[in-house]
Scaffold this active site. Structure first.
Site, PDB file in Angstrom:
ATOM      1  N   GLY A 145      13.560   1.452   9.712  1.00 40.14           N
ATOM      2  CA  GLY A 145      13.565   1.270  11.164  1.00 40.14           C
ATOM      3  C   GLY A 145      13.842   2.558  11.921  1.00 40.14           C
ATOM      4  O   GLY A 145      14.271   2.525  13.062  1.00 40.14           O
ATOM      5  N   ARG A 162       6.465  -5.233   0.620  1.00 34.17           N
ATOM      6  CA  ARG A 162       6.407  -6.549   1.261  1.00 34.17           C
ATOM      7  C   ARG A 162       5.169  -6.602   2.152  1.00 34.17           C
ATOM      8  O   ARG A 162       4.458  -5.619   2.292  1.00 34.17           O
ATOM      9  CB  ARG A 162       7.641  -6.728   2.142  1.00 34.17           C
ATOM     10  CG  ARG A 162       7.761  -5.573   3.129  1.00 34.17           C
ATOM     11  CD  ARG A 162       8.809  -5.786   4.186  1.00 34.17           C
ATOM     12  NE  ARG A 162       9.104  -4.558   4.895  1.00 34.17           N
ATOM     13  CZ  ARG A 162       8.418  -4.067   5.902  1.00 34.17           C
ATOM     14  NH1 ARG A 162       7.340  -4.696   6.333  1.00 34.17           N
ATOM     15  NH2 ARG A 162       8.760  -2.941   6.491  1.00 34.17           N
TER      16      ARG A 162
END
Ligand code: ADP
Length: 460
Positions: free
Chosen positions: A170, A297
């Site tokens: 992030g 993912r």
């Protein structure tokens, strides 16, 4: 290795919002029963309404609900779910979670815990990438724990350098040092931020690239020697290192460069024995690719790849997690047209302050080539506890120009009243000349936003 089975009987979706719906849709198409989990703040959420069963796993705060492993495991046991899809965020890159599920005979729809762990440590990931022949950003060989080493490494690779958290994500725990004088403070702040965000202050150093693009390659592996790449996505339009607008293909990558980098990455994941969907992220500058990290993912921006390949990534994930081989080979992958995704956040489009609340009026756009992935509805109250992403608008066209025309039309049609959203920002971007020309790097949006803020100050 998992024995190939007739897919799963029941899948528990360990997530919320648009991605929970996305996974639900794939399960329904495959005829697999679904279990939604939710916090007490999400009782009225769309993913709960659409799932076959639902289990409340705790109070609003994510750490007590969507990150609550014992509760999620209990939900699997109560409902008899034999697999868990983690979506993105929350527990999707938690190796321990994958291990615990496997230990309880529940399949984790994602790669092995070992691969999650390797790629979750960015130092280890970079080392692995380099070993597999993937080009990486020049930098320190492993972690850097003191100023003397930091200055030595920086002098070797040349300033400016970027100090990055090994456990990063992030965009947190990243600091630039432009000169040797800036090093002590940059190192100390990066470490402090890494410690407070990730509980781990290990950092490493990389050459800071001046004007790169963010180009990432989507891959799928089956852990049985099969692997394909599904082309790249250009995610250079970012704010605070967070993606805002993503497109596929990249306006600046040609077929030769795509085949070259895609081939390197697909070979690498076959060698690793990687199973599931993954994204290998690069910075791209002066015709060269530099690996920065791999996400093990499904990504938020996966629909642009689906739009240009026609391949349902979630269905492929479920298939390989059940022990099947990939249903496609590289020859089967064909790229068709152009797709753009806009991430619509419940935020003020100028200040980016969060704007939770009740949606009084909702009308999503439609028509040829328009996809809206969202879990909101008219009358829905956006809870203040989670990510501000409330929907994604994905538009496909035969060419980039057609895609941009269609996107402009779709944005015009989109009505979300009662809260502030970032839709007005996209209405500006879609008519911008630089964007029309495909000319932007990872700093473009920040510069544009600060120029807008300065002119707001003058006029307002
Ligand atoms: P995170 O896991 O926190 O998202 P990444 O390594 O993926 O961190 O980097 C996020 C963003 O930070 C990139 O998309 C890019 O904008 C910027 N960035 C990362 N590494 C570099 C670098 N070496 N030089 C310049 N910018 C960088």
């Amino acid at each position: 290795m998992i024995e190939a089975s007739p897919l799963f009987g029941k899948i528990l979706i360990a997530n919320r919002g648009e991605i929970a719906l996305r996974v639900l849709r794939a399960c329904k198409e495959l005829g697999i029963a679904t279990v939604a989990i939710h916090s007490t703040a999400d009782e009225d959420a769309m993913h709960v309404r659409l799932a076959d069963e639902s289990v409340c796993v705790g109070p609003p705060q994510a750490r007590d609900s969507y990150l609550n492993i014992p509760q999620i495991l209990a939900a699997c046991e109560i409902t008899g779910a034999d697999a868990v899809h983690p979506g993105y965020g929350f527990l999707s890159e938690n190796a321990r979670f994958a291990e615990i599920l496997e230990a309880h005979n529940v399949a984790f729809i994602g790669p092995s815990a070992e691969h999650i762990r390797i790629m979750g440590d960015k130092i280890e990931a970079k080392r692995t990438a380099e070993k597999l022949g993937i080009p990486v950003v020049p930098g320190s060989d492993g972690g850097v724990s003191n100023e003397i080493t930091a200055r030595k490494v920086a002098a070797e690779i040349g300033y400016p350098v970027l100090i990055k958290a090994a456990a990063g994500g992030g965009g947190r725990g990243m600091k630039v040092a432009r000169t040797p004088d800036e090093m002590p403070e940059a190192l100390a702040t990066a470490r402090a931020e890494a410690r407070s965000s990730f509980g781990d202050d290990a950092v490493y150093i990389e050459k800071y690239l001046g004007n790169p693009r963010h180009i990432e390659v989507q891959v799928m592996g089956d852990g049985q020697g099969g692997s394909v790449h599904l082309g790249e996505r250009d995610c250079s339009l970012q704010r605070r290192h967070q993606k805002v607008w993503e497109e596929a293909p990249s306006p600046i990558i040609d077929g030769e460069a795509r085949a070259r980098i895609g081939g390197i990455v697909a070979d690498a994941i076959a060698t690793l024995g990687y199973s599931g969907a993954g994204t290998v992220e690069f910075l791209y500058e002066n015709g060269e690719f530099y690996f920065i990290e791999m996400n093990t993912r499904l990504q938020v921006e996966h629909p642009v790849t689906e739009a240009i390949t026609g391949i349902d990534l979630v269905i492929e994930q479920i298939r390989v997690a059940a022990g099947h081989k990939l249903s496609i080979t590289q020859q089967d992958v064909a790229f068709d047209g152009h797709a753009i995704e806009c991430r619509i956040n419940a935020e003020d489009p100028r200040t980016f302050a969060a704007s939770p609340g009740r949606i009084s009026n909702y009308h999503p756009p439609g028509g040829l080539g328009v996809r809206v992935d969202s879990a909101v509805y008219q009358g829905y109250r956006i809870p203040p506890y989670y990510d501000s992403l409330i929907g994604k608008l994905i538009v496909h066209g035969r060419s980039r120009q057609e895609c941009m025309m269609r996107l402009r039309r779709a944005l015009d049609e989109f009505v979300i009243d009662g809260i502030k959203t970032t839709i007005p920002l996209f209405r500006d971007l879609v008519i911008d000349e630089d964007i029309a020309a495909g000319q932007y790097d990872i700093h473009w949006l920040e510069k544009r936003l600060s120029a807008d803020a300065a002119s707001d100050d003058r006029t307002g």
